[in-house]
Every structure is written in structure tokens, then in C-alpha cells.
Design a protein around this motif. Sequence first.
Motif, PDB file in Angstrom:
ATOM      1  N   LYS A 123      48.505  42.187  41.981  1.00  0.00           N
ATOM      2  CA  LYS A 123      48.090  41.082  41.118  1.00  0.00           C
ATOM      3  C   LYS A 123      48.696  39.768  41.597  1.00  0.00           C
TER       4      LYS A 123
ATOM      5  N   GLU B  25      46.794  38.488  44.415  1.00  0.00           N
ATOM      6  CA  GLU B  25      45.397  38.267  44.038  1.00  0.00           C
ATOM      7  C   GLU B  25      44.455  39.296  44.667  1.00  0.00           C
ATOM      8  N   GLU B  26      44.977  40.480  44.995  1.00  0.00           N
ATOM      9  CA  GLU B  26      44.125  41.532  45.540  1.00  0.00           C
ATOM     10  C   GLU B  26      43.203  42.105  44.469  1.00  0.00           C
ATOM     11  N   ILE B  27      43.696  42.145  43.227  1.00  0.00           N
ATOM     12  CA  ILE B  27      42.864  42.660  42.134  1.00  0.00           C
ATOM     13  C   ILE B  27      41.708  41.707  41.870  1.00  0.00           C
ATOM     14  N   ASP B  28      41.974  40.397  41.917  1.00  0.00           N
ATOM     15  CA  ASP B  28      40.890  39.423  41.773  1.00  0.00           C
ATOM     16  C   ASP B  28      39.887  39.554  42.915  1.00  0.00           C
ATOM     17  N   ALA B  29      40.390  39.853  44.106  1.00  0.00           N
ATOM     18  CA  ALA B  29      39.489  40.030  45.251  1.00  0.00           C
ATOM     19  C   ALA B  29      38.576  41.247  45.038  1.00  0.00           C
TER      20      ALA B  29
ATOM     21  N   ARG C 247      37.497  42.367  42.155  1.00  0.00           N
ATOM     22  CA  ARG C 247      36.471  41.960  41.189  1.00  0.00           C
ATOM     23  C   ARG C 247      35.422  41.078  41.867  1.00  0.00           C
ATOM     24  N   THR C 248      35.880  40.193  42.769  1.00  0.00           N
ATOM     25  CA  THR C 248      34.939  39.323  43.476  1.00  0.00           C
ATOM     26  C   THR C 248      33.964  40.128  44.322  1.00  0.00           C
TER      27      THR C 248
END
Length: 390
Positions: A253, A256-260, A262-263
Motif C-alpha cells: 500500500k 501504491e502497488e495495490i492502487d496499481a 486496481r488500475t
Amino acid sequence: MVDEKADEGVVDGASSVRLLAVSTADQITMLAASDQWTAPNAASLDGLISAVLARPSLGNVTLDMSGIERIDTYGAWEISRLQRELSARGGKLKISALPEQYAGLFRAVEQAAELADKVPSQPRKEFTGLAAIGQGMANYGRGFVLLLNMIGAVCAAAFRAILKPSTFRFTSTVHQLDRVGWQAIPIIFLITFLIGSIIAQQGFFHFRKFGADDYVVDMVGILVLREIGVLIVAIMVAGRSGSSYTAELGSMKMREEIDALRTMGFDPVDVLILPRIVALVIALPLLTFIGSMSALYGGELVAWLYGGMSPEIYVARLKEAISMTHFKVGMIKAPFMAFVIGIVACTEGLKVGGSAESLGLRTTASVVTSIFLVIVLDGLFAVFFASIGM
């Protein structure tokens, strides 16, 4: 119209620099700023603004910034100061021709000044404790809601995996099963062996006073299979694997791997959380069985070396003392405890902020909360099994 000579500011005590021109028209004070409103001219700017504010009939003011060459935070603060003091008197400052590159700086200084003016009210000392209790209860409530959300998300992901097995991350589950199961066997075996040995030693030491050495085997067998075996293993897994889950997800998190994910169109629950929880639910009953057998073997060794009881007698007495019901009680608890540990660990991991301190706090909270809920769950199971006669 009445024109007034502009005030002049002096820089470095030498050259005279024209910073602010003042004039009056139709009861409106006109200010024309020029040159550089920067920190080196701080003394001159402060004096000029103070002189304007000291005017007896000061009402609405118009500030023309078209002549400004450069402005820094100090210059923006002087403008904000003029605006605030005029507003306090019922007047109004109108700024015109402010260069676009300085608009963001002025807004930031203005917001900072507004925050500085807001003095937080101090709570009364007699209510401080009640406020802390209320805040703590609110935090626990929010945490409970997040746990429920995570349980719902995991159940939905499991349902999707059942409907479409090809979406389930089997390779990731096997990898996690190796980490939380196979690699944990040595430490689980050692700890439960020692716990079983200690229980047996203390039992012989105290029961010998009453000539009840044989009942030590009953105590070790029932206690290990029903309570101690699964509880010790669950606590060890919470400290070993639960903290690892929280640290891994928290690091993802932060980067920002979790955001990646989702992207890219992936659900982090399907990719990261479900395989970990499934692996934990499978591994904990197996570790509980290994731990219970290890504890019983430790009790047998102590009974032989310390209690003078032969292994044959120990095994025979153990067969009389325990039944399949005791074994079932311990094994039934294990998957539920594993599920709780996994849910708490993953929830705390997703709550990590952007700092290393947040990661450490969430990892600590994960372990403490998991152990607490495991013990509470064990107590609830004890009441339940007692009520149904198991």
C-alpha cells in the motif's frame, strides 16, 4: 480627488525603494504596490502597511499589484495581514492585477493565516477522561466496521472463486501454504513440545503430594487437545504469519502497488487477500494437530524421566482419559481462529498510511488484536461446547 505622497521604504539602510504608493479617491484608499515585496524589504513593508492601517478614516481599500516585480511568502503575508485587519474593522480589501504565478502562493498564505487564527478550544479537565473513552469507543467501532467489510469482501471473493474456479490464485495459495504451514512446523513443534513438558512437570510436582500421579496424564491429554494445543498454535501463527501479512500488504500500500492492481482491473481481495486466508485456514488445523501431538510427546517424556511413569503406562492411561470428542473440539476451533487472524491481519495491512511509523503501529495492532480475538473466540467456543455437552 485627494492625492497623497507615497511612503517610501529603505533597503539595507541605504537606497530608497518605492514599495507602496497611497492615494484616496471617493472615500476609497488606493494602494499601488511596486518593486519587490520580499523578505529583504521586510522592515520597510511592515512600516508601510502599519502606516496604512493607522489612517483614521480607512474604509475599503484597493490594492493594485500590477507593478510588482517579485513577491515571496513574507510579501504575501503582509497582504494577508492587511486583508484580515481591514475585515476586522468592517472594511474590505480588493486586490487587482495580481500576477498569476503568485496567486497560488497568496492563497496558501491566506489559508495558513486563517488556520493560525483559529485557536482550538481547550476541553474541560473533568471531561477529558470521558472524551478519551468516547474517542476510543468510536475508534473501536470504526475498526469493527472495517472488519465486517473485509469479511464480506472475502466471502464475496470466495463465492466468485467457487462459481469460476479458474479465477482462483492456486499457485499463490500453495506458496502461502508453504510459508505459513510447512515453514512454521519447526517452531510450532518446539514450542508445543516445551509447553506439554512444562504442564506435565508442574502436574507431577503438585499432584504427587496427593498421590494422584496418574491424573497428570488426564490433565495433559484433555488440556492439550481441547485448549492449549490450538490456542498456543493460533497465538504463534498470529505473531508469525499475521504480522507478516500486515507488513506485506502495508508495504504494498505504501508503494501504491495495490492502487496499481486496481488500475489494471484486478481486485486486491481476489489477488492478495483470499489466497492468504485460504492458506491460513488450511494450515492452522494441520499445525494444531502437529502441535498437539508434540505436546503429548513432551508430556510423555517428562512423565518417563521426571515422574517415573513408563511410556506404555502413559499411553494406556492417555487412551482411557481422552476421546475423539476432545480431539474434535480442538480441531473445530482451528479454522475459525485462522479466519479471524487472516481477516485482522489483512485489514490492518490495508490501513497502513504512507510512513514507516504507520506500518509498525499497524503490525503491532494486528498481532495484539488477533491474539485478543483468538482468546475471546476460544472462550465463546468453550461456552458453546459446554452447552451442547462436548
